[in-house]
Design an enzyme around this catalytic site. Structure first.
Site, mmCIF file in Angstrom:
data_model
loop_
_atom_site.group_PDB
_atom_site.id
_atom_site.type_symbol
_atom_site.label_atom_id
_atom_site.label_comp_id
_atom_site.label_asym_id
_atom_site.label_seq_id
_atom_site.Cartn_x
_atom_site.Cartn_y
_atom_site.Cartn_z
ATOM 1 N N THR A 162 0.857 -1.184 0.000
ATOM 2 C CA THR A 162 0.000 0.000 0.000
ATOM 3 C C THR A 162 0.899 1.242 0.000
ATOM 4 O OG1 THR A 162 -1.802 -1.067 1.138
ATOM 5 C CG2 THR A 162 -1.629 1.289 1.476
ATOM 6 N N VAL A 193 -13.824 -3.702 2.193
ATOM 7 C CA VAL A 193 -13.225 -2.370 2.214
ATOM 8 C C VAL A 193 -12.296 -2.306 3.421
ATOM 9 C CG1 VAL A 193 -13.678 0.098 2.478
ATOM 10 C CG2 VAL A 193 -15.184 -1.290 1.052
ATOM 11 N N GLY A 194 -11.062 -1.863 3.206
ATOM 12 C CA GLY A 194 -10.094 -1.777 4.302
ATOM 13 C C GLY A 194 -10.080 -0.396 4.928
ATOM 14 N N ASP A 195 -8.962 -0.069 5.550
ATOM 15 C CA ASP A 195 -8.830 1.211 6.250
ATOM 16 C C ASP A 195 -8.547 2.377 5.305
ATOM 17 O OD1 ASP A 195 -6.297 -0.329 5.951
ATOM 18 O OD2 ASP A 195 -5.400 1.566 6.578
ATOM 19 N N THR A 213 -0.753 1.971 7.010
ATOM 20 C CA THR A 213 -0.682 0.764 6.196
ATOM 21 C C THR A 213 -0.681 -0.442 7.128
ATOM 22 O OG1 THR A 213 0.764 -0.529 4.737
ATOM 23 C CG2 THR A 213 1.841 1.131 6.071
ATOM 24 N N GLY A 214 -1.036 -1.599 6.581
ATOM 25 C CA GLY A 214 -1.102 -2.802 7.405
ATOM 26 C C GLY A 214 -2.449 -3.465 7.238
ATOM 27 N N GLY A 259 -6.006 -3.708 7.441
ATOM 28 C CA GLY A 259 -7.063 -2.714 7.633
ATOM 29 C C GLY A 259 -8.005 -3.061 8.766
#
Ligand code: ASP
Length: 309
Positions: A176, A204-206, A225-226, A228
């Site tokens: 990301t 859907v992530g962060d 990042t990471g 989510g």
């Protein structure tokens, strides 16, 4: 005072890709900084830096995004201005080249903050975004390999728990991208991703969630990042900006919020930060996270604690 910091995703970058990842983040930081010096516009600088990372196929954003369970690419991105708290984000967008540009259009051309899926695509096409396939041969190969592995494992859906999947395949997470820019009084942050490999369609992530993946106010800015699923639950980027609001410096803040992750959700995470005094910070709990930052007197590039000694 002008500052820029970018990241290329927390995770476990294989050693043979370290140099390329470092070149990629440095190039993006230089691109953004050049625009910052020429235009004095932090939104333009942040957009250009993130576009540079999206266009680089080694990062998991734009071209080179990872594939979903059903072999497609669904990308998320967001951008935020610290002085006005204006923000724009897109989730689950397909077949466009630069999701960060679409997120910026949401911020600048609509009264909304987040557009998702089909509606976001309809908006993209009417804004003149052409059809573009961001799937690279390398990502396709990886997807096929994984698919075969899972299929021959006999288990029907062993990857429905993302956490377990990532534990077994940490290399899938890296990539990301994000950026934080300071231009005198104004701070802007932006983040873009293909999400996590083999994610369920619609996940859907962060990254497109303001406060989780991206946040900026007049005290600081952050891009995360990471995994989510962890970042969302601790509202990582907003938490970082809240700390900067009470006077904690960007460097300490980055470490403090990663400590929060480690003591609560315990998932992979990384963050970059800039505060209004011009301090720059970054921290991660993963083996690697490519980072580059530039200020008037210094250029810095980094990928792993191990390399730094
Ligand atoms: N945070 C991104 C997501 O969960 C993935 C990443 O940072 O690599 O979608």
């Amino acid at each position: 005072m002008k500052r820029i910091i970018v990241h290329g995703g927390s995770g476990k970058w294989p050693e043979e890709k370290w140099e390329k990842a470092k070149e990629g983040v440095l190039e993006a930081a230089r691109t953004g900084f050049k625009y910052l010096m020429e235009t004095g516009d932090p939104v333009e600088a942040c957009t250009r830096a993130v576009m540079s990372l999206e266009d680089n196929p080694i990062f998991n954003a734009g071209t080179g995004s990872v594939l979903t369970l059903d072999g497609r690419v669904e990308m998320d991105a967001s951008i935020m201005r610290g002085t006005t708290l204006e923000a724009g984000a897109v989730a689950g967008v397909e077949n466009i080249k630069n999701p960060i540009l679409l997120a910026r259009k949401v911020m600048e051309e609509t009264d909304h903050v987040l557009l998702a899926g089909e509606g976001a695509m309809k908006f993209a096409r009417s804004m003149g975004f052409e059809h573009y396939n961001p799937i690279t041969e390398e990502r396709k190969k990886k997807w096929l390999e994984l698919k075969k592995k899972f299929e021959s494992g006999r288990s029907t859906l062993p990857w429905h728990k993302m956490q377990e999947l990532i534990k077994k395949h940490p290399e899938l997470l890296s990539g990301t991208v994000g950026c934080v820019v300071l231009n005198d009084e104004e701070i802007v942050a932006g983040t873009s991703t293909g999400g996590v490999f083999f994610k369920l369609f619609g996940r859907v992530g962060d990254t497109p969630l303001i406060g989780a993946g991206t946040y900026a106010n007049s005290f600081g800015g952050a891009s995360a990042t990471g995994i989510g699923e962890g970042i969302i639950r601790v509202v990582l980027s907003k938490t970082a900006c809240d700390f900067m609001r009470v006077g904690v410096s960007a460097l300490k803040v980055a470490e403090a919020v990663i400590d929060i992750v480690n003591s609560t959700v315990k998932l992979d995470a990384g963050i970059i930060t800039i505060d209004r005094a011009g301090n720059i910070g970054f921290a991660h709990n993963t083996p690697t996270m490519p980072v580059a930052y530039i200020r008037e007197d210094e250029e810095f590039v980094y990928i792993s604690k191990e390399e730094k000694g």
